[in-house]
Write a protein that holds these residues in place. Structure first.
Motif, PDB file in Angstrom:
ATOM      1  N   SER A   1       0.818  -1.216   0.000  1.00  0.00           N
ATOM      2  CA  SER A   1       0.000   0.000   0.000  1.00  0.00           C
ATOM      3  C   SER A   1       0.847   1.259   0.000  1.00  0.00           C
ATOM      4  O   SER A   1       0.419   2.308  -0.479  1.00  0.00           O
ATOM      5  N   ARG A   2       2.047   1.162   0.533  1.00  0.00           N
ATOM      6  CA  ARG A   2       2.911   2.347   0.570  1.00  0.00           C
ATOM      7  C   ARG A   2       3.536   2.635  -0.786  1.00  0.00           C
ATOM      8  O   ARG A   2       4.049   3.712  -1.038  1.00  0.00           O
ATOM      9  N   ASN A   3       3.537   1.642  -1.659  1.00  0.00           N
ATOM     10  CA  ASN A   3       4.127   1.801  -2.987  1.00  0.00           C
ATOM     11  C   ASN A   3       3.194   1.133  -4.003  1.00  0.00           C
ATOM     12  O   ASN A   3       3.468   0.032  -4.480  1.00  0.00           O
ATOM     13  N   PRO A   4       2.087   1.802  -4.331  1.00  0.00           N
ATOM     14  CA  PRO A   4       1.041   1.153  -5.154  1.00  0.00           C
ATOM     15  C   PRO A   4       1.492   0.814  -6.576  1.00  0.00           C
ATOM     16  O   PRO A   4       0.887  -0.041  -7.219  1.00  0.00           O
ATOM     17  N   ASP A   5       2.555   1.471  -7.079  1.00  0.00           N
ATOM     18  CA  ASP A   5       2.996   1.189  -8.451  1.00  0.00           C
ATOM     19  C   ASP A   5       3.870  -0.055  -8.546  1.00  0.00           C
ATOM     20  O   ASP A   5       4.222  -0.484  -9.647  1.00  0.00           O
ATOM     21  N   ALA A   6       4.238  -0.611  -7.390  1.00  0.00           N
ATOM     22  CA  ALA A   6       5.181  -1.727  -7.385  1.00  0.00           C
ATOM     23  C   ALA A   6       4.530  -3.005  -6.897  1.00  0.00           C
ATOM     24  O   ALA A   6       3.577  -2.987  -6.098  1.00  0.00           O
ATOM     25  N   GLN A   7       5.057  -4.091  -7.410  1.00  0.00           N
ATOM     26  CA  GLN A   7       4.739  -5.412  -6.882  1.00  0.00           C
ATOM     27  C   GLN A   7       5.927  -5.854  -6.033  1.00  0.00           C
ATOM     28  O   GLN A   7       7.073  -5.754  -6.456  1.00  0.00           O
ATOM     29  N   VAL A   8       5.621  -6.348  -4.839  1.00  0.00           N
ATOM     30  CA  VAL A   8       6.679  -6.802  -3.939  1.00  0.00           C
ATOM     31  C   VAL A   8       6.896  -8.294  -4.185  1.00  0.00           C
ATOM     32  O   VAL A   8       5.950  -9.092  -4.085  1.00  0.00           O
ATOM     33  N   VAL A   9       8.137  -8.639  -4.552  1.00  0.00           N
ATOM     34  CA  VAL A   9       8.463 -10.034  -4.811  1.00  0.00           C
ATOM     35  C   VAL A   9       9.554 -10.442  -3.840  1.00  0.00           C
ATOM     36  O   VAL A   9      10.528  -9.719  -3.627  1.00  0.00           O
ATOM     37  N   VAL A  10       9.403 -11.632  -3.243  1.00  0.00           N
ATOM     38  CA  VAL A  10      10.311 -12.088  -2.194  1.00  0.00           C
ATOM     39  C   VAL A  10      10.662 -13.551  -2.427  1.00  0.00           C
ATOM     40  O   VAL A  10       9.792 -14.361  -2.782  1.00  0.00           O
ATOM     41  N   GLY A  11      11.958 -13.865  -2.207  1.00  0.00           N
ATOM     42  CA  GLY A  11      12.414 -15.248  -2.238  1.00  0.00           C
ATOM     43  C   GLY A  11      12.763 -15.769  -3.609  1.00  0.00           C
ATOM     44  O   GLY A  11      11.891 -15.885  -4.466  1.00  0.00           O
ATOM     45  N   ASN A  12      14.077 -16.067  -3.802  1.00  0.00           N
ATOM     46  CA  ASN A  12      14.554 -16.667  -5.054  1.00  0.00           C
ATOM     47  C   ASN A  12      14.036 -15.916  -6.292  1.00  0.00           C
ATOM     48  O   ASN A  12      13.542 -16.516  -7.246  1.00  0.00           O
ATOM     49  N   VAL A  13      14.175 -14.598  -6.244  1.00  0.00           N
ATOM     50  CA  VAL A  13      13.629 -13.756  -7.313  1.00  0.00           C
ATOM     51  C   VAL A  13      14.526 -13.832  -8.547  1.00  0.00           C
ATOM     52  O   VAL A  13      15.754 -13.744  -8.440  1.00  0.00           O
ATOM     53  N   VAL A  14      13.888 -13.971  -9.716  1.00  0.00           N
ATOM     54  CA  VAL A  14      14.611 -14.016 -10.974  1.00  0.00           C
ATOM     55  C   VAL A  14      13.922 -13.100 -11.977  1.00  0.00           C
ATOM     56  O   VAL A  14      12.704 -13.224 -12.198  1.00  0.00           O
ATOM     57  N   PHE A  15      14.673 -12.163 -12.575  1.00  0.00           N
ATOM     58  CA  PHE A  15      14.177 -11.316 -13.651  1.00  0.00           C
ATOM     59  C   PHE A  15      14.956 -11.641 -14.932  1.00  0.00           C
ATOM     60  O   PHE A  15      16.113 -12.082 -14.889  1.00  0.00           O
ATOM     61  N   ARG A  16      14.309 -11.384 -16.054  1.00  0.00           N
ATOM     62  CA  ARG A  16      14.977 -11.547 -17.339  1.00  0.00           C
ATOM     63  C   ARG A  16      14.701 -10.335 -18.216  1.00  0.00           C
ATOM     64  O   ARG A  16      13.562  -9.876 -18.296  1.00  0.00           O
ATOM     65  N   HIS A  17      15.739  -9.848 -18.851  1.00  0.00           N
ATOM     66  CA  HIS A  17      15.585  -8.803 -19.863  1.00  0.00           C
ATOM     67  C   HIS A  17      16.448  -9.196 -21.053  1.00  0.00           C
ATOM     68  O   HIS A  17      17.677  -9.227 -20.956  1.00  0.00           O
ATOM     69  N   ASP A  18      15.795  -9.494 -22.153  1.00  0.00           N
ATOM     70  CA  ASP A  18      16.489 -10.060 -23.304  1.00  0.00           C
ATOM     71  C   ASP A  18      17.225 -11.326 -22.844  1.00  0.00           C
ATOM     72  O   ASP A  18      16.610 -12.228 -22.310  1.00  0.00           O
ATOM     73  N   SER A  19      18.563 -11.343 -23.016  1.00  0.00           N
ATOM     74  CA  SER A  19      19.313 -12.537 -22.630  1.00  0.00           C
ATOM     75  C   SER A  19      19.984 -12.389 -21.266  1.00  0.00           C
ATOM     76  O   SER A  19      20.788 -13.222 -20.872  1.00  0.00           O
ATOM     77  N   VAL A  20      19.650 -11.330 -20.539  1.00  0.00           N
ATOM     78  CA  VAL A  20      20.255 -11.070 -19.247  1.00  0.00           C
ATOM     79  C   VAL A  20      19.342 -11.556 -18.128  1.00  0.00           C
ATOM     80  O   VAL A  20      18.131 -11.263 -18.122  1.00  0.00           O
ATOM     81  N   TYR A  21      19.928 -12.272 -17.191  1.00  0.00           N
ATOM     82  CA  TYR A  21      19.190 -12.750 -16.026  1.00  0.00           C
ATOM     83  C   TYR A  21      19.717 -12.060 -14.783  1.00  0.00           C
ATOM     84  O   TYR A  21      20.931 -11.898 -14.603  1.00  0.00           O
ATOM     85  N   MET A  22      18.760 -11.656 -13.901  1.00  0.00           N
ATOM     86  CA  MET A  22      19.114 -10.953 -12.675  1.00  0.00           C
ATOM     87  C   MET A  22      18.434 -11.629 -11.491  1.00  0.00           C
ATOM     88  O   MET A  22      17.247 -11.969 -11.569  1.00  0.00           O
ATOM     89  N   TYR A  23      19.193 -11.791 -10.400  1.00  0.00           N
ATOM     90  CA  TYR A  23      18.735 -12.546  -9.241  1.00  0.00           C
ATOM     91  C   TYR A  23      18.854 -11.681  -7.992  1.00  0.00           C
ATOM     92  O   TYR A  23      19.729 -10.818  -7.891  1.00  0.00           O
ATOM     93  N   CYS A  24      17.998 -11.938  -7.014  1.00  0.00           N
ATOM     94  CA  CYS A  24      18.077 -11.247  -5.728  1.00  0.00           C
ATOM     95  C   CYS A  24      17.180 -11.974  -4.720  1.00  0.00           C
ATOM     96  O   CYS A  24      16.448 -12.911  -5.061  1.00  0.00           O
ATOM     97  N   ASP A  25      17.234 -11.519  -3.448  1.00  0.00           N
ATOM     98  CA  ASP A  25      16.364 -12.098  -2.417  1.00  0.00           C
ATOM     99  C   ASP A  25      14.992 -11.462  -2.418  1.00  0.00           C
ATOM    100  O   ASP A  25      13.989 -12.127  -2.155  1.00  0.00           O
ATOM    101  N   SER A  26      14.917 -10.162  -2.707  1.00  0.00           N
ATOM    102  CA  SER A  26      13.629  -9.457  -2.761  1.00  0.00           C
ATOM    103  C   SER A  26      13.758  -8.249  -3.671  1.00  0.00           C
ATOM    104  O   SER A  26      14.868  -7.780  -3.946  1.00  0.00           O
ATOM    105  N   ALA A  27      12.552  -7.750  -4.106  1.00  0.00           N
ATOM    106  CA  ALA A  27      12.594  -6.635  -5.051  1.00  0.00           C
ATOM    107  C   ALA A  27      11.255  -5.930  -5.116  1.00  0.00           C
ATOM    108  O   ALA A  27      10.209  -6.504  -4.765  1.00  0.00           O
ATOM    109  N   TYR A  28      11.282  -4.654  -5.557  1.00  0.00           N
ATOM    110  CA  TYR A  28      10.096  -3.941  -6.005  1.00  0.00           C
ATOM    111  C   TYR A  28      10.084  -4.018  -7.524  1.00  0.00           C
ATOM    112  O   TYR A  28      11.022  -3.562  -8.171  1.00  0.00           O
ATOM    113  N   TYR A  29       8.989  -4.556  -8.062  1.00  0.00           N
ATOM    114  CA  TYR A  29       8.905  -4.754  -9.512  1.00  0.00           C
ATOM    115  C   TYR A  29       7.888  -3.773 -10.088  1.00  0.00           C
ATOM    116  O   TYR A  29       6.721  -3.780  -9.716  1.00  0.00           O
ATOM    117  N   TYR A  30       8.381  -2.896 -11.008  1.00  0.00           N
ATOM    118  CA  TYR A  30       7.523  -1.907 -11.651  1.00  0.00           C
ATOM    119  C   TYR A  30       7.249  -2.380 -13.069  1.00  0.00           C
ATOM    120  O   TYR A  30       7.989  -2.059 -14.005  1.00  0.00           O
TER     121      TYR A  30
END
Length: 571
Positions: A77-106
């Motif tokens: 609720s404090r950040n309505p434009d973001a989705q909060v993702v937690v645990g073994n987070v994986v993002f992909r952009h084209d052929s690049v993969y990005m990992y973290c423990d948690s993130a705000y996803y816009y």
């Protein structure tokens, strides 16, 4: 009824034909419109391509950032434009993969903020780690913070703040960083690194540390593939034995070879080599200087100059040519020596019996206010402090001239102690333009004190022509004598007495009754037209007149130095 039906059929056939024509016409119109549209679109695309070619611009991302995996997804609720993702987070952009423990996803703006155990993987060659990451999928810029580590094959970049631009394949830090490869470690306050070209640029307090040397600079370019450092600002390269200062050039940190410009300076154990451009091989200990070369020995207080110079620091060997000059400034009053080629070599290096030899050849000329000389070649050895002049040597001291087939000058603290004139020895003192004191013999030894000749020994077949004076320096007459040995004593460059063995009365002619032809010895010659006039005149070679050449020695040739002394060393 039949007529009406027939009429309807006729009109019906016409309607069908008309409809067919209209359909065909409409199809042609429809078909024509896309062709025109494609032509127009192609023209616009060509214009855009040309525009892009004329002004290269950064291209936006062609795809969005996708969330591939997370253990938990929720809204905040404090950040309505973001989705909060937690645990073994994986993002992909084209052929690049990005990992973290948690993130705000816009999702709408194709970006995210990642926290803890951040990792970015681009192919199998580039890995980026940190504690925090903000990634903008539109600009393709990754901002990594805290404990940042970029790995590209054998290269590692460490910093606390790094921005990585995927479009330009460029990572840059601005709050201090360290770049390491298998050869060197570089640190600076600001820097950038391109994993594609392997090229890096460093600014402000740059330091490159190698097991064999340390390079410090304000600006430096370095390639992790070639291991070549491009010097583009004031830089110092320090090792155990030498120091290089340069403001422009290249230094191969793997081979130890440097190409330096803009009056760079190489210093090695008290010796400095300077030139408009320098080549230096650290592993071989070789240095070359081109144009306006200066090699200075600050310990022994001498130097060599020329348009080309070579120095081997491991052998203590130096070479200079093309307007080459050796300068000794140890006594305040500098001696300037010129020859076509100058060599300096050290023997028994790093031992108790070490000594150096200085060689000059050909057309040698030297000048100092108290002594001048010319010869074809000469050798000076620190072993016995002897300077030997070969082939038609001439030595001047004040109004005295010494000539022989070979002259050996023995030095004491860079000043003349005594000189040995061997074969066809001739000493001439000029009194005025017409009168000269003259002594000749097989050999002659001249002794000096306070840079002035005070005694001369003449040995073998001695002949003398001299003008005695009374107390007020008035000429008494001219004396002609012969003997086997003669000792001459001088005071303030003036004859005080002569001692002959055996004693010879000689002949004294009154000054007004001197017989014609008796005022000159048979081998008399006055070489004042050859004498160096100043330190600039040493470059002006003047040959002896044919009639002034020494007569052939019937007693046999004078001893000459070994030929190897006057050969250029092959490196």
């Amino acid at each position: 009824m039949q007529k009406q039906k027939s009429k309807r059929n006729i009109f019906g056939g016409h309607r069908m034909l008309l409809a067919g024509i209209l359909c065909l016409f409409g199809f042609c119109l429809l078909a024509q419109k896309p062709v025109q549209s494609r032509v127009k679109k192609t023209s616009e695309d060509t214009t855009k391509v040309r525009k892009r070619e004329a002004t290269p611009q950064k291209q936006p991302a062609k795809s969005k950032v996708y969330l591939i995996h997370s253990d938990l997804l929720r809204k905040d609720s404090r950040n309505p434009d973001a989705q909060v993702v937690v645990g073994n987070v994986v993002f992909r952009h084209d052929s690049v993969y990005m990992y973290c423990d948690s993130a705000y996803y816009y999702d709408k703006i194709s970006s995210f903020e990642a926290f803890s155990n951040v990792k970015m993987n681009q192919g199998d060659t580039l890995f980026l780690y940190g504690d925090r990451l903000y990634y903008d999928g539109n600009t393709q810029i990754a901002e990594v913070r805290m404990n940042v580590r970029m790995e590209n094959r054998n290269t590692t970049l460490l910093t606390d703040s790094l921005n990585y631009d995927r479009v330009y394949n460029l990572g840059y830090f601005f709050d201090g960083g360290t770049l390491m490869d298998e050869q060197n470690v570089l640190t600076s306050e600001w820097g950038e690194y391109n994993p594609g070209t392997k090229q890096s640029v460093f600014n402000y307090n740059v330091k490159l540390v190698n097991p064999q040397f340390t390079l410090t600079s304000d600006t430096l370019e370095y390639n992790t593939a070639s291991k070549v450092a491009n010097i583009v600002g004031p830089s110092d390269i320090l090792s155990d034995n030498n120091h290089i200062y340069s403001e422009r050039g290249t230094y191969n940190t793997m081979t130890g070879k440097a190409y330096l410009l803009d009056r760079s300076v190489l210093t090695n154990e008290g010796k400095q080599l300077t030139g408009d451009s320098l080549f230096y091989d650290r592993n071989e200990g070789l240095g070359e200087a081109f144009r306006n070369m200066v090699l200075t020995d600050t310990i022994n207080k001498n130097m060599m100059t020329g348009e080309y110079g070579f120095y081997n620091e491991k052998r203590g060997y130096a070479f200079a040519t093309d307007k080459a000059v050796a300068i000794d400034y140890s006594q305040g009053d500098s001696l300037f020596l010129h020859g076509d080629t100058l060599l300096m070599e050290t023997f028994h290096l790093d031992t108790d019996s070490m000594f150096r030899e200085m060689r000059a050849f050909h057309k040698v000329r030297f000048y100092r206010t108290d002594v001048q000389g010319v010869a074809d070649s000469l050798v000076f050895s620190s072993k016995d402090s002897c300077l030997t002049m070969y082939r038609d040597p001439i030595l001047w001291n004040e109004s005295q001239q010494l000539v022989g087939e070979k002259i050996c000058i023995y030095m004491n603290d860079s000043t003349i102690d005594w000189a040995h004139i061997i074969n066809q020895a001739l000493s001439v003192e000029q009194l005025d333009t017409m009168k000269y004191n003259q002594v000749t013999g097989k050999e002659m030894k001249a002794y000096f004190r306070d840079r002035q000749m005070y005694k001369t020994e003449v040995i073998g077949s001695v002949r003398v022509v001299y003008y005695p004076m009374d107390s007020d320096s008035t000429l008494i007459g001219m004396n002609v004598s012969e003997t086997s040995k003669l000792d001459i004593y001088l005071e303030n460059q003036k004859l005080e007495k002569m001692v002959m063995s055996p004693k010879s009365n000689g002949t004294l002619y009154p000054i007004t009754q001197i017989p014609s032809g008796t005022d000159k010895l048979q081998n008399f010659v006055w070489f004042n037209y050859i004498r160096p006039l100043n330190k600039e005149d040493i470059f002006n070679w003047r040959s002896k007149k044919v009639e002034d050449q020494l007569k052939k020695n019937v007693r046999g040739p004078v001893e000459l130095p070994n030929q190897h002394l006057f050969e250029t060393k092959k490196e």
